[in-house]
Motif scaffolding. Structure first.
Motif, mmCIF file in Angstrom:
data_model
loop_
_atom_site.group_PDB
_atom_site.id
_atom_site.type_symbol
_atom_site.label_atom_id
_atom_site.label_comp_id
_atom_site.label_asym_id
_atom_site.label_seq_id
_atom_site.Cartn_x
_atom_site.Cartn_y
_atom_site.Cartn_z
ATOM 1 N N MET A 69 0.828 -1.208 0.000
ATOM 2 C CA MET A 69 0.000 0.000 0.000
ATOM 3 C C MET A 69 0.865 1.262 0.000
ATOM 4 O O MET A 69 0.585 2.220 -0.724
ATOM 5 N N ARG A 70 1.930 1.261 0.782
ATOM 6 C CA ARG A 70 2.838 2.406 0.839
ATOM 7 C C ARG A 70 3.486 2.632 -0.530
ATOM 8 O O ARG A 70 3.539 3.753 -1.036
ATOM 9 N N ALA A 71 3.962 1.566 -1.157
ATOM 10 C CA ALA A 71 4.608 1.687 -2.462
ATOM 11 C C ALA A 71 3.623 2.185 -3.527
ATOM 12 O O ALA A 71 3.974 3.029 -4.356
ATOM 13 N N LEU A 72 2.398 1.671 -3.492
ATOM 14 C CA LEU A 72 1.391 2.124 -4.463
ATOM 15 C C LEU A 72 1.059 3.599 -4.250
ATOM 16 O O LEU A 72 0.973 4.369 -5.218
ATOM 17 N N ASN A 73 0.878 4.025 -2.995
ATOM 18 C CA ASN A 73 0.568 5.425 -2.715
ATOM 19 C C ASN A 73 1.701 6.347 -3.147
ATOM 20 O O ASN A 73 1.468 7.395 -3.755
ATOM 21 N N LYS A 78 3.779 10.205 -7.261
ATOM 22 C CA LYS A 78 4.815 10.567 -8.234
ATOM 23 C C LYS A 78 4.229 10.626 -9.645
ATOM 24 O O LYS A 78 4.552 11.522 -10.425
ATOM 25 N N TYR A 79 3.380 9.664 -9.979
ATOM 26 C CA TYR A 79 2.746 9.637 -11.299
ATOM 27 C C TYR A 79 1.920 10.904 -11.501
ATOM 28 O O TYR A 79 2.028 11.576 -12.523
ATOM 29 N N GLU A 80 1.079 11.239 -10.509
ATOM 30 C CA GLU A 80 0.215 12.414 -10.640
ATOM 31 C C GLU A 80 1.026 13.708 -10.661
ATOM 32 O O GLU A 80 0.640 14.671 -11.333
ATOM 33 N N GLU A 85 -3.646 14.459 -12.404
ATOM 34 C CA GLU A 85 -4.549 13.568 -11.675
ATOM 35 C C GLU A 85 -4.998 12.400 -12.542
ATOM 36 O O GLU A 85 -5.310 12.565 -13.723
ATOM 37 N N ILE A 86 -5.029 11.241 -11.941
ATOM 38 C CA ILE A 86 -5.506 10.039 -12.624
ATOM 39 C C ILE A 86 -7.029 10.115 -12.686
ATOM 40 O O ILE A 86 -7.692 10.257 -11.659
ATOM 41 N N LYS A 87 -7.562 10.051 -13.886
ATOM 42 C CA LYS A 87 -9.021 10.111 -14.085
ATOM 43 C C LYS A 87 -9.561 8.707 -14.245
ATOM 44 O O LYS A 87 -9.023 7.901 -14.983
ATOM 45 N N ARG A 88 -10.640 8.434 -13.539
ATOM 46 C CA ARG A 88 -11.303 7.146 -13.684
ATOM 47 C C ARG A 88 -12.169 7.176 -14.937
ATOM 48 O O ARG A 88 -12.631 8.229 -15.344
ATOM 49 N N PRO A 89 -12.417 6.025 -15.558
ATOM 50 C CA PRO A 89 -13.294 5.981 -16.721
ATOM 51 C C PRO A 89 -14.651 6.608 -16.390
ATOM 52 O O PRO A 89 -15.159 6.461 -15.285
ATOM 53 N N GLY A 91 -15.047 9.892 -16.535
ATOM 54 C CA GLY A 91 -14.792 11.300 -16.216
ATOM 55 C C GLY A 91 -14.588 11.605 -14.757
ATOM 56 O O GLY A 91 -14.231 12.711 -14.404
ATOM 57 N N GLY A 92 -14.828 10.655 -13.866
ATOM 58 C CA GLY A 92 -14.647 10.930 -12.436
ATOM 59 C C GLY A 92 -13.209 10.812 -12.011
ATOM 60 O O GLY A 92 -12.455 10.033 -12.561
ATOM 61 N N GLY A 93 -12.830 11.589 -11.031
ATOM 62 C CA GLY A 93 -11.499 11.464 -10.436
ATOM 63 C C GLY A 93 -11.538 10.489 -9.301
ATOM 64 O O GLY A 93 -12.374 9.584 -9.254
ATOM 65 N N ARG A 94 -10.652 10.688 -8.353
ATOM 66 C CA ARG A 94 -10.634 9.837 -7.166
ATOM 67 C C ARG A 94 -11.909 10.027 -6.374
ATOM 68 O O ARG A 94 -12.428 11.141 -6.306
ATOM 69 N N PRO A 95 -12.438 8.962 -5.749
ATOM 70 C CA PRO A 95 -13.632 9.151 -4.925
ATOM 71 C C PRO A 95 -13.293 10.056 -3.743
ATOM 72 O O PRO A 95 -12.144 10.119 -3.317
ATOM 73 N N PRO A 96 -14.291 10.812 -3.236
ATOM 74 C CA PRO A 96 -14.017 11.712 -2.115
ATOM 75 C C PRO A 96 -13.553 10.922 -0.888
ATOM 76 O O PRO A 96 -13.947 9.767 -0.693
ATOM 77 N N ALA A 97 -12.719 11.553 -0.080
ATOM 78 C CA ALA A 97 -12.227 10.920 1.141
ATOM 79 C C ALA A 97 -13.374 10.731 2.122
ATOM 80 O O ALA A 97 -14.284 11.547 2.200
ATOM 81 N N ALA A 98 -13.324 9.618 2.851
ATOM 82 C CA ALA A 98 -14.352 9.356 3.855
ATOM 83 C C ALA A 98 -14.220 10.347 4.999
ATOM 84 O O ALA A 98 -13.122 10.722 5.391
ATOM 85 N N ALA A 99 -15.343 10.765 5.518
ATOM 86 C CA ALA A 99 -15.341 11.734 6.637
ATOM 87 C C ALA A 99 -15.195 11.030 7.960
ATOM 88 O O ALA A 99 -15.465 9.915 8.145
#
Length: 99
Positions: A69-73, A78-80, A85-89, A91-99
């Motif tokens: 998980m650390r390596a992927l994050n 670095k990629y972004e 920003e990585i766009k999901r198919p 048109g959406g971006g990353r889902p909003p962070a949980a509150a």
């Protein structure tokens, strides 16, 4: 025996593995002893049943999940930073962070 902090890994990638495989889907499941990651490729379909072929299965111990998980994050950040920003198919971006 050498000190583990002094050891250097020598990674060897066999020729048969070096090209890699394409995967656009991952399934993750676990037992008390391991996490299993099934990398799969979704194949085109004209029906409601979409073929999905597992191209490789990787099993790792629970203690390695944090490193993965650390390596992927780190690599996603670095990629972004390089490509935006990585766009999901759809048109959406990353889902909003949980509150």
């Amino acid at each position: 025996m050498a000190d583990p902090e002094q050891q250097e890994l020598q990674i060897n990638i066999p020729d048969a593995v070096a090209p890699g495989v394409y995967s656009n889907m991952i399934l993750v499941w676990h037992t008390p002893y391991e996490f299993t990651l099934d990398f799969a490729a979704i194949e085109p379909s004209e029906t409601n049943r979409v073929p999905c072929r597992v191209v490789t299965r990787v099993r790792i111990p629970p203690t390695v999940i944090f490193d993965l998980m650390r390596a992927l994050n780190e690599n996603m950040a670095k990629y972004e930073a390089s490509f935006g920003e990585i766009k999901r198919p759809g048109g959406g971006g990353r889902p909003p962070a949980a509150a």
